[in-house]
Design an enzyme around this catalytic site. Structure first.
Site, mmCIF file in Angstrom:
data_model
loop_
_atom_site.group_PDB
_atom_site.id
_atom_site.type_symbol
_atom_site.label_atom_id
_atom_site.label_comp_id
_atom_site.label_asym_id
_atom_site.label_seq_id
_atom_site.Cartn_x
_atom_site.Cartn_y
_atom_site.Cartn_z
ATOM 1 N N LYS A 19 2.978 -3.786 -2.920
ATOM 2 C CA LYS A 19 2.085 -4.336 -1.891
ATOM 3 C C LYS A 19 0.907 -3.400 -1.626
ATOM 4 O O LYS A 19 0.980 -2.181 -1.851
ATOM 5 C CB LYS A 19 2.826 -4.619 -0.578
ATOM 6 N N PRO A 106 4.184 2.995 -8.408
ATOM 7 C CA PRO A 106 4.225 4.454 -8.246
ATOM 8 C C PRO A 106 5.242 4.892 -7.193
ATOM 9 O O PRO A 106 5.395 4.239 -6.164
ATOM 10 C CB PRO A 106 2.798 4.823 -7.822
ATOM 11 N N ALA A 108 6.701 7.015 -4.196
ATOM 12 C CA ALA A 108 6.095 7.629 -2.995
ATOM 13 C C ALA A 108 4.577 7.456 -3.024
ATOM 14 O O ALA A 108 3.817 8.371 -2.732
ATOM 15 C CB ALA A 108 6.462 9.110 -2.878
ATOM 16 N N GLY A 109 4.138 6.245 -3.368
ATOM 17 C CA GLY A 109 2.709 5.994 -3.569
ATOM 18 C C GLY A 109 2.054 5.161 -2.487
ATOM 19 O O GLY A 109 0.867 4.855 -2.580
ATOM 20 N N ALA A 112 5.188 0.654 -1.505
ATOM 21 C CA ALA A 112 6.507 0.090 -1.198
ATOM 22 C C ALA A 112 7.386 -0.105 -2.427
ATOM 23 O O ALA A 112 8.130 -1.079 -2.516
ATOM 24 C CB ALA A 112 6.369 -1.215 -0.398
ATOM 25 N N GLY A 113 7.321 0.842 -3.362
ATOM 26 C CA GLY A 113 8.139 0.733 -4.575
ATOM 27 C C GLY A 113 9.637 0.793 -4.275
ATOM 28 O O GLY A 113 10.417 0.005 -4.811
ATOM 29 N N GLY A 114 10.051 1.706 -3.424
ATOM 30 C CA GLY A 114 11.473 1.809 -3.072
ATOM 31 C C GLY A 114 11.945 0.557 -2.355
ATOM 32 O O GLY A 114 13.053 0.063 -2.585
ATOM 33 N N ALA A 116 10.640 -2.406 -2.780
ATOM 34 C CA ALA A 116 10.700 -3.462 -3.797
ATOM 35 C C ALA A 116 12.047 -3.412 -4.517
ATOM 36 O O ALA A 116 12.676 -4.453 -4.751
ATOM 37 C CB ALA A 116 9.553 -3.295 -4.793
ATOM 38 N N ASP A 148 9.392 -2.297 5.039
ATOM 39 C CA ASP A 148 8.620 -3.042 4.028
ATOM 40 C C ASP A 148 9.487 -3.930 3.137
ATOM 41 O O ASP A 148 8.963 -4.637 2.274
ATOM 42 C CB ASP A 148 7.857 -2.057 3.124
HETATM 43 O O1 C5P Z 1 11.305 1.701 7.469
HETATM 44 P P1 C5P Z 1 11.116 2.772 6.452
HETATM 45 O O2 C5P Z 1 12.399 3.496 6.125
HETATM 46 O O3 C5P Z 1 10.376 2.322 5.236
HETATM 47 O O4 C5P Z 1 10.171 3.857 7.132
HETATM 48 C C1 C5P Z 1 10.022 5.147 6.607
HETATM 49 C C2 C5P Z 1 9.558 6.071 7.709
HETATM 50 O O5 C5P Z 1 8.226 5.727 8.110
HETATM 51 C C3 C5P Z 1 10.365 6.027 8.982
HETATM 52 O O6 C5P Z 1 11.447 6.911 8.916
HETATM 53 C C4 C5P Z 1 9.352 6.475 10.036
HETATM 54 O O7 C5P Z 1 9.221 7.880 10.016
HETATM 55 C C5 C5P Z 1 8.062 5.902 9.505
HETATM 56 N N1 C5P Z 1 7.741 4.595 10.111
HETATM 57 C C6 C5P Z 1 7.256 4.571 11.408
HETATM 58 N N2 C5P Z 1 6.957 3.371 11.989
HETATM 59 C C7 C5P Z 1 7.110 2.210 11.322
HETATM 60 C C8 C5P Z 1 7.584 2.206 9.978
HETATM 61 C C9 C5P Z 1 7.894 3.433 9.400
HETATM 62 O O8 C5P Z 1 7.097 5.617 12.033
HETATM 63 N N3 C5P Z 1 6.821 1.055 11.896
#
Ligand code: C5P
Length: 308
Positions: A19, A106, A108-109, A112-114, A116, A148
């Site tokens: 995305k 990619p 950590a790009g 949202a690869g992880g 996906a 995501d």
């Molecule tokens: O939800 P996800 O695990 O992808 O989020 C990764 C990190 O991004 C969270 O641990 C948080 O630190 C940060 N995050 C946030 N607010 C959001 C989504 C993600 O602070 N709405």
């Protein structure tokens, strides 16, 4: 399990898109550590493939195809967690699967690869195990795995609110052409949000997406979209990676209509007027020493789908 008499498949393959965030509005950090978001996602034609194969009871194995530095190949991988969550909630914790991830998104790009891979694992395992699970139930599990992940199931163009995980599809006409500049080093999403907290005092007023962005999507006009894309995390990402500012500027000079950091970065996304302009920008940007690799993609594309 359904009572269907059809034989269960032994191998299921799912393709899941990356995305881009067309708009990412971020509010002040909540007590749970998350930030309220308003997020306009577009799924683009860069895909990971997730394969699920039958495995002995209780075994959830993972294989990564190609070199994938930084991707955990164990229980920490979001795809493995997705398979285990699905089995526990809608099947039987003893179900087994062997997952294979073929990644082109990619790592950590900011694309949202992880997420996906987790979405792909949910869909692939639900078919492999022949589970009686509805799309909205898969979406609910997806939201528990990460903000995501629901969008990777849905695809297309959508607005996400809450943590970014409460989705509403957006009407979008035509195809938008993008060039992506990839970095050799990833950026950690929590780190970018933490830097955002340090740098900004986000307004308390409700987060909104400009009407002009919705209008640009409805009409399919890239020039109009270029004027209204934006990412509240960009300043934090550039603070952590100042070299990206030059990459953005270079893309603009090469003729991109808009240049922005994708999500928490470090991938930079360049919106182009048409496919021929994207070919030109990608060729020239690919020669820049600061750019690790370029990809030319289009969007919107559909979300996670079965390919075998
Ligand atoms: O939800 P996800 O695990 O992808 O989020 C990764 C990190 O991004 C969270 O641990 C948080 O630190 C940060 N995050 C946030 N607010 C959001 C989504 C993600 O602070 N709405």
């Amino acid at each position: 399990m359904s009572a269907d008499a059809e034989p269960e498949p032994e191998l299921v393959r799912v393709r899941v898109p990356a995305k881009i965030n067309l708009a990412l509005r971020v509010g002040p950090r909540s007590e749970d550590g998350y930030h309220p978001l308003v997020n306009v996602f577009q799924a683009v034609s860069l895909f990971d493939d997730v394969t699920a194969e039958t495995a002995p009871a209780g075994e959830v194995g993972l294989q990564l195809v190609g070199e994938q530095p930084g991707v955990p190949a164990d229980e920490d991988n979001l795809a493995v967690r997705a398979a285990r969550l699905l089995a526990a909630e809608h099947g039987d914790p003893g179900l087994g699967v062997r997952l294979t991830l073929r990644k082109t998104i990619p790592v950590a790009g900011g694309m949202a690869g992880g997420s996906a891979d987790a979405a792909g694992a949910l869909l692939a395992c639900s078919v492999l195990w022949d589970l009686d699970v509805q799309p909205d139930q898969l979406t609910a599990l997806a939201a528990r795995l990460g903000a995501d992940v629901p969008f990777a199931l849905l695809g297309g163009t959508a607005i996400g609110t809450g943590r970014g995980d409460v989705l509403a599809p957006v009407l979008s006409r035509g195809t938008f052409h993008w060039v992506l500049a990839l970095s050799a080093q990833g950026l950690s999403t929590p780190r970018v949000f933490a830097r955002f907290d340090e740098l900004s005092t986000p307004a308390e007023e409700p987060l909104e997406v400009p009407d002009a962005l919705m209008e640009a999507l409805r009409t399919g006009r890239a020039d109009a979209l270029a004027g209204v894309v934006g990412n509240d995390l960009q300043a934090a990402a550039l603070d952590l990676r100042p070299d990206l500012a030059d990459v953005l500027e270079r893309g603009r000079r090469l003729g991109a209509l808009a240049a922005l950091v994708s999500g928490s970065g470090p991938t930079c996304a360049f919106l182009c007027a048409e496919e021929s302009a994207a070919i030109d920008v990608s060729t020239k940007l690919g020669r820049e020493p600061a750019v690790h690799a370029v990809r030319r993609v289009h969007g919107p594309v559909e979300g996670a789908r079965l390919i075998s």
